[in-house]
Write a protein that holds these residues in place. Structure first.
Motif, PDB file in Angstrom:
ATOM      1  N   ASP A   1       0.170   5.624   0.466  1.00 38.90           N
ATOM      2  CA  ASP A   1      -0.829   6.774   0.899  1.00 38.90           C
ATOM      3  C   ASP A   1      -0.092   7.684   0.302  1.00 38.90           C
ATOM      4  OD1 ASP A   1      -1.949   4.414   1.981  1.00 38.90           O
ATOM      5  OD2 ASP A   1      -2.155   5.294   4.115  1.00 38.90           O
TER       6      ASP A   1
ATOM      7  N   TYR B   1      -4.115  13.173   9.980  1.00 40.74           N
ATOM      8  CA  TYR B   1      -3.321  14.021   8.914  1.00 40.74           C
ATOM      9  C   TYR B   1      -2.084  14.647   9.708  1.00 40.74           C
ATOM     10  CZ  TYR B   1      -6.187  13.327   4.811  1.00 40.74           C
ATOM     11  OH  TYR B   1      -7.014  12.254   4.006  1.00 40.74           O
TER      12      TYR B   1
ATOM     13  N   GLY C   1     -10.057   6.889  -1.700  1.00 41.43           N
ATOM     14  CA  GLY C   1      -9.559   7.943  -1.263  1.00 41.43           C
ATOM     15  C   GLY C   1     -10.805   9.152  -1.711  1.00 41.43           C
TER      16      GLY C   1
ATOM     17  N   VAL D   1      -3.789   5.164  -1.985  1.00 43.19           N
ATOM     18  CA  VAL D   1      -4.716   5.867  -1.672  1.00 43.19           C
ATOM     19  C   VAL D   1      -4.433   7.379  -1.884  1.00 43.19           C
ATOM     20  CG1 VAL D   1      -5.952   6.832   0.572  1.00 43.19           C
ATOM     21  CG2 VAL D   1      -5.270   4.211   0.427  1.00 43.19           C
ATOM     22  N   ASP D   2      -5.364   8.096  -2.204  1.00 44.07           N
ATOM     23  CA  ASP D   2      -5.290   9.731  -2.513  1.00 44.07           C
ATOM     24  C   ASP D   2      -5.919  10.349  -1.136  1.00 44.07           C
ATOM     25  OD1 ASP D   2      -5.434  12.104  -3.462  1.00 44.07           O
ATOM     26  OD2 ASP D   2      -6.639  11.839  -5.160  1.00 44.07           O
ATOM     27  N   LEU D   3      -4.977  10.525  -0.499  1.00 46.65           N
ATOM     28  CA  LEU D   3      -5.154  11.300   0.633  1.00 46.65           C
ATOM     29  C   LEU D   3      -5.481  12.743   0.472  1.00 46.65           C
ATOM     30  CD1 LEU D   3      -2.596  10.036   3.311  1.00 46.65           C
ATOM     31  CD2 LEU D   3      -5.045   9.278   3.241  1.00 46.65           C
TER      32      LEU D   3
ATOM     33  N   THR E   1       4.984   9.633  -0.908  1.00 45.04           N
ATOM     34  CA  THR E   1       4.350   8.502   0.051  1.00 45.04           C
ATOM     35  C   THR E   1       4.572   8.984   1.451  1.00 45.04           C
ATOM     36  OG1 THR E   1       5.016   7.053  -1.788  1.00 45.04           O
ATOM     37  CG2 THR E   1       4.833   6.079   0.365  1.00 45.04           C
TER      38      THR E   1
ATOM     39  N   GLN F   1       1.730  12.383  10.297  1.00 49.31           N
ATOM     40  CA  GLN F   1       2.059  11.836   9.157  1.00 49.31           C
ATOM     41  C   GLN F   1       3.759  11.663   9.253  1.00 49.31           C
ATOM     42  OE1 GLN F   1       2.259  14.455   5.560  1.00 49.31           O
ATOM     43  NE2 GLN F   1       0.296  14.843   6.622  1.00 49.31           N
TER      44      GLN F   1
ATOM     45  N   ALA G   1       0.857  -1.192  -0.067  1.00 56.05           N
ATOM     46  CA  ALA G   1       0.029   0.118  -0.075  1.00 56.05           C
ATOM     47  C   ALA G   1       0.899   1.003   0.067  1.00 56.05           C
ATOM     48  CB  ALA G   1      -0.893   0.074   1.310  1.00 56.05           C
TER      49      ALA G   1
ATOM     50  N   ARG H   1       2.667   7.699   5.625  1.00 55.61           N
ATOM     51  CA  ARG H   1       1.790   7.032   6.442  1.00 55.61           C
ATOM     52  C   ARG H   1       1.427   7.704   7.507  1.00 55.61           C
ATOM     53  NH1 ARG H   1      -0.681   3.025   5.278  1.00 55.61           N
ATOM     54  NH2 ARG H   1      -0.757   2.283   7.368  1.00 55.61           N
TER      55      ARG H   1
ATOM     56  N   GLY I   1       1.626  -1.625   4.518  1.00 49.38           N
ATOM     57  CA  GLY I   1       2.317  -0.309   4.182  1.00 49.38           C
ATOM     58  C   GLY I   1       3.495  -0.096   4.861  1.00 49.38           C
TER      59      GLY I   1
END
Length: 244
Positions: free
Chosen positions: A7, A21, A80, A49-51, A13, A24, A5, A15, A224
């Motif tokens: 993100d 948020y 996302g 994942v499109d944060l 990239t 991170q 994964a 996590r 991830g």
């Protein structure tokens, strides 16, 4: 299968710790190089994942995802902030193979039922993220900032008549923590919903965690942070899964 994964925030990239948020960690990796390596090693699926898009649909990282999809032949599932058919069609037209639906499965159930029928049960994955209290698996939405009064079981039972097949289930308390997965959760839901192919997400830190998740009966494990931080290699993860 093992599903690495990534993100992404503004193409980087990251996590998040338990979906926060403001907490991170950024990873200085060459995503394209890593995808090519994963392709050579035999990875069969990638989770993106499109944060940015999850927070604000106007900030979707479309160009980046277009580049990624054109660069690799590995099938990609993406989530996302996907909230309507326009979003789904846009990603499918880019070449995404599976669409991950989160908050909409709770807030817009009738529409999501329609999407499963239109796009097929192999295309739509429901991402059901839970906070567990007294064994009640309560779903949280909107980047995990909003708890609902809806349980995991209620949602699976609601969508099953439409042919629901794929569910990505995350124990929020485990996400990004490297504290080990919630095997009790997965054993329970795999036993209860034999028609669902579950993707387990959250907490994987060691190869033993992969072994324990395979034993629960889940179809896939999303990994991830432990791969990003080289807790083990992708070769070791794939071999571990195949040997169980």
């Amino acid at each position: 299968m093992i599903i690495p994964a990534f993100d992404l925030i503004n193409g980087t990239t990251v996590r998040l710790y338990q979906g926060n948020y403001s907490n991170q960690k950024k990873y200085d990796i060459n995503l394209y190089k890593r995808l090519k390596d994963y392709e050579i090693k035999g990875v069969k699926n990638i989770h993106l994942v499109d944060l940015d898009g999850a927070k604000n649909i106007k900030k979707r990282q479309i160009r980046i995802f277009k580049d990624i999809i054109s660069y690799t032949d590995i099938p990609i599932q993406i989530g996302g902030g996907i909230r309507n058919e326009e979003d789904i069609n846009m990603f499918l037209n880019l070449g995404v193979k599976k669409i991950v639906i989160g908050s909409s499965a709770i807030k817009n159930r009738v529409e999501v039922k329609k999407w499963i029928k239109i796009y097929g049960s192999n295309t739509i994955i429901l991402a059901l993220d839970v906070i567990i209290k007294n064994n009640k698996k309560e779903i949280a939405i909107n980047g995990w900032q909003e708890q609902t009064n809806t349980t995991l079981e209620e949602i699976i039972e609601y969508f099953s008549p439409m042919g629901l097949k794929h569910v990505l289930c995350t124990d929020i308390s485990k996400d990004g923590t490297l504290s080990g997965p919630n095997n009790v959760l997965y054993k329970e839901i795999v036993k209860k919903f034999k028609h669902i192919e579950f993707q387990a997400s959250g907490g994987v830190a060691t190869l033993k965690d992969i072994v324990s998740l395979k034993e629960t009966g889940v179809s896939s494990v999303i990994i991830g942070r432990s791969l990003l931080e080289n807790k083990f290699t992708i070769q070791e993860a794939l071999k571990c899964w195949q040997n169980e």
